[in-house]
Design a protein around this motif. Structure first.
Motif, PDB file in Angstrom:
ATOM      1  N   SER A  44     -14.224 -60.067  42.704  1.00  0.00           N
ATOM      2  CA  SER A  44     -14.340 -61.515  42.852  1.00  0.00           C
ATOM      3  C   SER A  44     -14.682 -62.176  41.528  1.00  0.00           C
ATOM      4  CB  SER A  44     -15.434 -61.869  43.864  1.00  0.00           C
ATOM      5  OG  SER A  44     -15.130 -61.376  45.156  1.00  0.00           O
ATOM      6  N   ARG A  57      -8.241 -65.935  50.822  1.00  0.00           N
ATOM      7  CA  ARG A  57      -8.911 -65.225  49.733  1.00  0.00           C
ATOM      8  C   ARG A  57      -9.612 -66.173  48.759  1.00  0.00           C
ATOM      9  NH1 ARG A  57      -6.103 -62.385  46.103  1.00  0.00           N
ATOM     10  NH2 ARG A  57      -4.209 -63.667  46.312  1.00  0.00           N
ATOM     11  N   ASN A 110     -11.737 -64.211  45.857  1.00  0.00           N
ATOM     12  CA  ASN A 110     -12.153 -62.938  46.431  1.00  0.00           C
ATOM     13  C   ASN A 110     -10.938 -62.055  46.666  1.00  0.00           C
ATOM     14  OD1 ASN A 110     -14.858 -63.864  46.585  1.00  0.00           O
ATOM     15  ND2 ASN A 110     -14.479 -64.769  48.611  1.00  0.00           N
ATOM     16  N   ALA A 111     -11.188 -60.762  46.842  1.00  0.00           N
ATOM     17  CA  ALA A 111     -10.123 -59.793  47.119  1.00  0.00           C
ATOM     18  C   ALA A 111      -8.979 -59.941  46.123  1.00  0.00           C
ATOM     19  CB  ALA A 111      -9.628 -59.949  48.552  1.00  0.00           C
ATOM     20  N   LYS A 159      -6.088 -59.434  43.412  1.00  0.00           N
ATOM     21  CA  LYS A 159      -4.975 -58.506  43.284  1.00  0.00           C
ATOM     22  C   LYS A 159      -4.410 -58.577  41.872  1.00  0.00           C
ATOM     23  CE  LYS A 159      -3.615 -59.518  48.063  1.00  0.00           C
ATOM     24  NZ  LYS A 159      -2.510 -60.016  48.926  1.00  0.00           N
ATOM     25  N   ASP A 181      -2.631 -61.674  40.830  1.00  0.00           N
ATOM     26  CA  ASP A 181      -3.388 -62.880  40.508  1.00  0.00           C
ATOM     27  C   ASP A 181      -3.606 -63.045  39.012  1.00  0.00           C
ATOM     28  OD1 ASP A 181      -3.801 -63.673  43.244  1.00  0.00           O
ATOM     29  OD2 ASP A 181      -5.375 -62.146  43.388  1.00  0.00           O
TER      30      ASP A 181
END
Length: 121
Positions: free
Chosen positions: A17, A66, A83-84, A86, A89
């Motif tokens: 995060s 997310r 958050n979460a 990848k 991103d």
């Protein structure tokens, strides 16, 4: 006379995060809509999330569930809680705001210089 400055970017592992901040300063009468954009290598800049003066929000399908966008008008600051995360991103994230600087002038868009988010093991 208006500056937008992003902060909070960096390197994070997949699943981790980060919280990005965008602080507006200068001659500000009112800030209307605000948003976060991002641009990955070789891709066009895309809208990630936006928030209106009244608090309504919109998100890109790729980040729904997310990411959360919110703002603190007393501080002229906007945030993006991610958050979460990848690898997809990974991008430079830019702050955008429609700012009215004087009672007789219409609002116009301002941009920050961007902050780099890298999601990698």
């Amino acid at each position: 006379q208006v500056q937008l400055v992003e902060s909070g970017g960096g390197l994070v592992q997949p699943g981790g995060s980060l919280r990005l901040s965008c602080a507006a300063s200068g001659s500000i009468f009112r800030i209307n809509d605000m948003g976060w954009y991002r641009q990955a290598p070789g891709k066009e800049r895309e809208l990630v999330a936006s928030i209106a003066n009244g608090g309504s929000t919109n998100y890109a399908d790729s980040v729904k569930g997310r990411f959360t966008i919110f703002r603190d008008d007393a501080k002229n600051t906007m945030y993006l809680q991610m958050n979460a995360l990848k690898p997809e991103d990974t991008a430079v994230y830019y702050c955008n705001a429609a700012v009215k600087i004087h009672v007789v002038l219409s609002a116009r868009d301002y941009w920050g210089p961007g902050t780099l988010v890298t999601v990698s093991s």
